[in-house]
Design an enzyme around this catalytic site. Structure first.
Site, short mmCIF file in Angstrom:
data_model
loop_
_atom_site.label_atom_id
_atom_site.label_comp_id
_atom_site.label_asym_id
_atom_site.label_seq_id
_atom_site.Cartn_x
_atom_site.Cartn_y
_atom_site.Cartn_z
N GLU A 1 45.48 40.72 41.61
CA GLU A 1 45.15 40.89 40.83
C GLU A 1 43.46 40.25 41.68
O GLU A 1 43.61 38.79 41.89
CB GLU A 1 45.52 40.01 39.84
CG GLU A 1 46.25 41.04 38.44
CD GLU A 1 46.76 40.26 37.05
OE1 GLU A 1 45.09 39.09 36.66
OE2 GLU A 1 47.50 40.03 37.05
N GLU B 1 52.60 35.38 36.39
CA GLU B 1 51.60 34.43 36.38
C GLU B 1 52.95 33.44 35.69
O GLU B 1 52.56 32.99 34.84
CB GLU B 1 50.41 34.57 35.55
CG GLU B 1 49.27 35.08 37.03
CD GLU B 1 48.09 35.22 36.10
OE1 GLU B 1 47.68 34.17 34.90
OE2 GLU B 1 46.59 34.91 36.88
C1 BG6 Z 1 45.36 37.52 34.99
C2 BG6 Z 1 46.12 37.93 34.14
O1 BG6 Z 1 45.55 35.50 34.10
O2 BG6 Z 1 43.61 37.50 34.57
C3 BG6 Z 1 45.72 39.33 33.60
O3 BG6 Z 1 47.55 38.52 34.86
C4 BG6 Z 1 44.67 39.30 33.12
O4 BG6 Z 1 46.69 39.89 31.98
C5 BG6 Z 1 43.84 39.06 33.38
O5 BG6 Z 1 44.29 40.42 31.91
C6 BG6 Z 1 42.53 38.58 33.64
O6 BG6 Z 1 42.28 37.84 32.63
P1 BG6 Z 1 41.59 37.96 31.23
O7 BG6 Z 1 41.44 37.31 30.20
O8 BG6 Z 1 39.76 38.33 31.56
O9 BG6 Z 1 41.83 39.56 30.41
#
Ligand code: BG6
Length: 467
Positions: free
Chosen positions: A362, A173
């Site tokens: 993701e 990101e």
């Molecule tokens: C993304 C990141 O922004 O979102 C991850 O690359 C992160 O590292 C994921 O865990 C979800 O966000 P969060 O804050 O719910 O863990």
């Protein structure tokens, strides 16, 4: 649902070293920026004192328990696992001449374990962390010398794992530095825009150097970037809203533009000029940036809206990253708006723009889970979220978009990035640990575990179009 997933589609899950491994000082590992943020990526920077502890110090103890976890991923049929290498296991302070053998050996063991089950690694070089030594002594990515340190690290791991890892990503990101500069580029949170964009420029050059090194050292490999796919819609069809939406989408597409096209897009000149931003870019930098990525990867959790009307913005604000909530969408328990069609739209936007293969690295739902008296965890909300997003991926494939794979975020519960919580769970596998760090760390299959196993085994045919 008309679209079909390609035969060699890379189904799997994604984690990051600092959110799962723990063992934060094991085998010579140095302190990373993540170790100094026990409250998460937006939290205060806390100096480490002897005896201090934070939830990430142990995380889910993946460092020691990975064989059990990989076996569970294999049981679901994973073809691919995305994780990151903790830079500080390899170069503990960041500026050493020689790598730390014990750190390198850990990832050898991990990749060998994955190979036993035919699970391909997809490896992020830097996922929200860098050696704190580079921040303390050089000012993080604000200093050009960090480019050389990163290149040394990248070349070291490419050489070491070239026979084991064929898919690589540079910075997780990369566009998040605009919102979390300490996490992204090792600068103080209150840094001015010129400093942040200069550091970002150094990171973009470092990314291109890693791409070049990967092409030299792992010629049959592929290397991509990684964007937070924060697609924004205009709140209304007012031309002003539309123009403002285009402007704000360019804030993050800029990173992909440089990494995929090899040069700064024209619109950035005006943006820099009007915001008084000075970025020193050398002729050599421009040459380096020409080394472009092989594919685009991105995260997708939600969409948001934009309005040009400051009054409306102030009252409507409430989503993550100050996006204006969409009145047509429901939200997760953490206020993240759920928009499966947005994923199809985003895939099309990125493919139209870059014509490079895309990898969704993701996507997932952070939710509170309940363990029933009989030990079951009935996470239908997660199944529905993932099902509906995957149906839209199939639609995008039918639209003609080339999608390499899909790794859902957090296939096993892990420490959340934004607030370092365990209670925000994404997994198909439950981990017995709470926000205070209590729990046995025992792993338990959720209902979604069996659902995802069926999705992978049927190559998507078991998905249901619920519209
Ligand atoms: C993304 C990141 O922004 O979102 C991850 O690359 C992160 O590292 C994921 O865990 C979800 O966000 P969060 O804050 O719910 O863990």
């Amino acid at each position: 649902m008309n679209g079909k997933f390609p035969q060699h589609f890379l189904w799997g899950g994604a984690v990051a070293a600092n959110q799962v491994e723990g063992a934060y000082q094991a085998d010579g590992k140095g302190l990373s920026t993540s170790d100094l943020q026990p409250q998460g990526i937006f939290g205060a920077i806390t100096p480490r004192m002897a005896g201090d502890s934070g939830i990430k110090d142990v995380a889910i103890d993946f460092y020691h328990r990975y064989p059990e976890d990989i076996a569970l991923f294999a049981e679901m049929g994973f073809k691919c696992l995305r994780t990151s290498i903790a830079w500080t296991r390899i170069f503990p302070q960041g500026d050493e001449e020689m790598p730390n053998e014990a750190g390198l050996a850990f990832y050898d063991r991990l990749f060998d374990e994955m190979a036993k089950y035919g699970i391909q690694p997809l490896i992020t070089l830097s996922h929200y962390e860098m050696p704190y030594g580079l921040v303390k002594h050089y000012g993080g990515w604000g200093d050009r010398r960090t480019i050389d340190f990163f290149e040394r690290y990248a070349r070291t791991v490419f050489e070491r794992y070239k026979h084991k890892v064929k898919h690589w990503l540079t910075f997780n990101e990369i566009n998040m530095s605009l919102h979390a500069p300490f996490t992204g580029v090792g600068l103080p949170q209150e840094s001015d825009k010129s400093a942040v964009y200069q550091a970002i420029h150094h990171q973009l050059v470092a990314s291109a150097r890693a791409v070049k090194a990967c092409h030299e050292i792992v010629p049959e490999g592929k290397i991509g970037n990684m964007l937070l796919g924060g697609i924004l819609y205009p709140l209304s069809c007012k031309p002003e809203d539309l123009l403002e939406t285009q402007r704000q989408n360019r804030d993050w597409l800029f990173f992909g533009d440089v990494q995929a096209r090899g040069y700064y897009p024209a619109y950035m000149q005006r943006f820099f000029r009007e915001n008084g931003i000075q970025v020193a870019i050398t002729e050599e930098d421009r040459q380096t940036l020409c080394e472009t990525i092989d594919f685009i990867s991105f995260s997708y959790y939600m969409s948001g809206c934009v309005t040009a009307d400051p009054a409306q913005f102030e009252t409507a604000r409430g989503n993550i990253l100050d996006m204006v909530p969409n009145p047509h969408l429901a939200s997760s328990e953490w206020g993240w708006q759920i928009d499966p069609i947005g994923l199809r739209y985003l895939l099309n936007v990125l493919y139209d723009r870059y014509q490079k293969p895309l990898f969704i690295v993701e996507n997932g739902l952070g939710a509170k889970d309940r363990v029933e008296a009989d030990g079951n965890i009935n996470d239908d909300y997660r199944i529905n979220y993932l099902n509906d997003h995957l149906v839209q991926v199939a639609e995008a494939i039918d639209d003609g978009v080339e999608v390499m794979g899909y790794t859902s975020w957090g296939p096993i519960d892990l420490v959340s990035a934004s607030k370092a919580e365990m209670s925000k769970r994404y997994g198909f596998i439950h981990v017995d640990r709470d926000d205070a760090g209590n729990g046995s760390l025992e792993r338990r299959r959720k209902k979604s575990f069996y659902w995802y196993r069926d999705v992978i085994h049927s190559n998507g045919a078991s998905l249901k179009d619920r519209r």
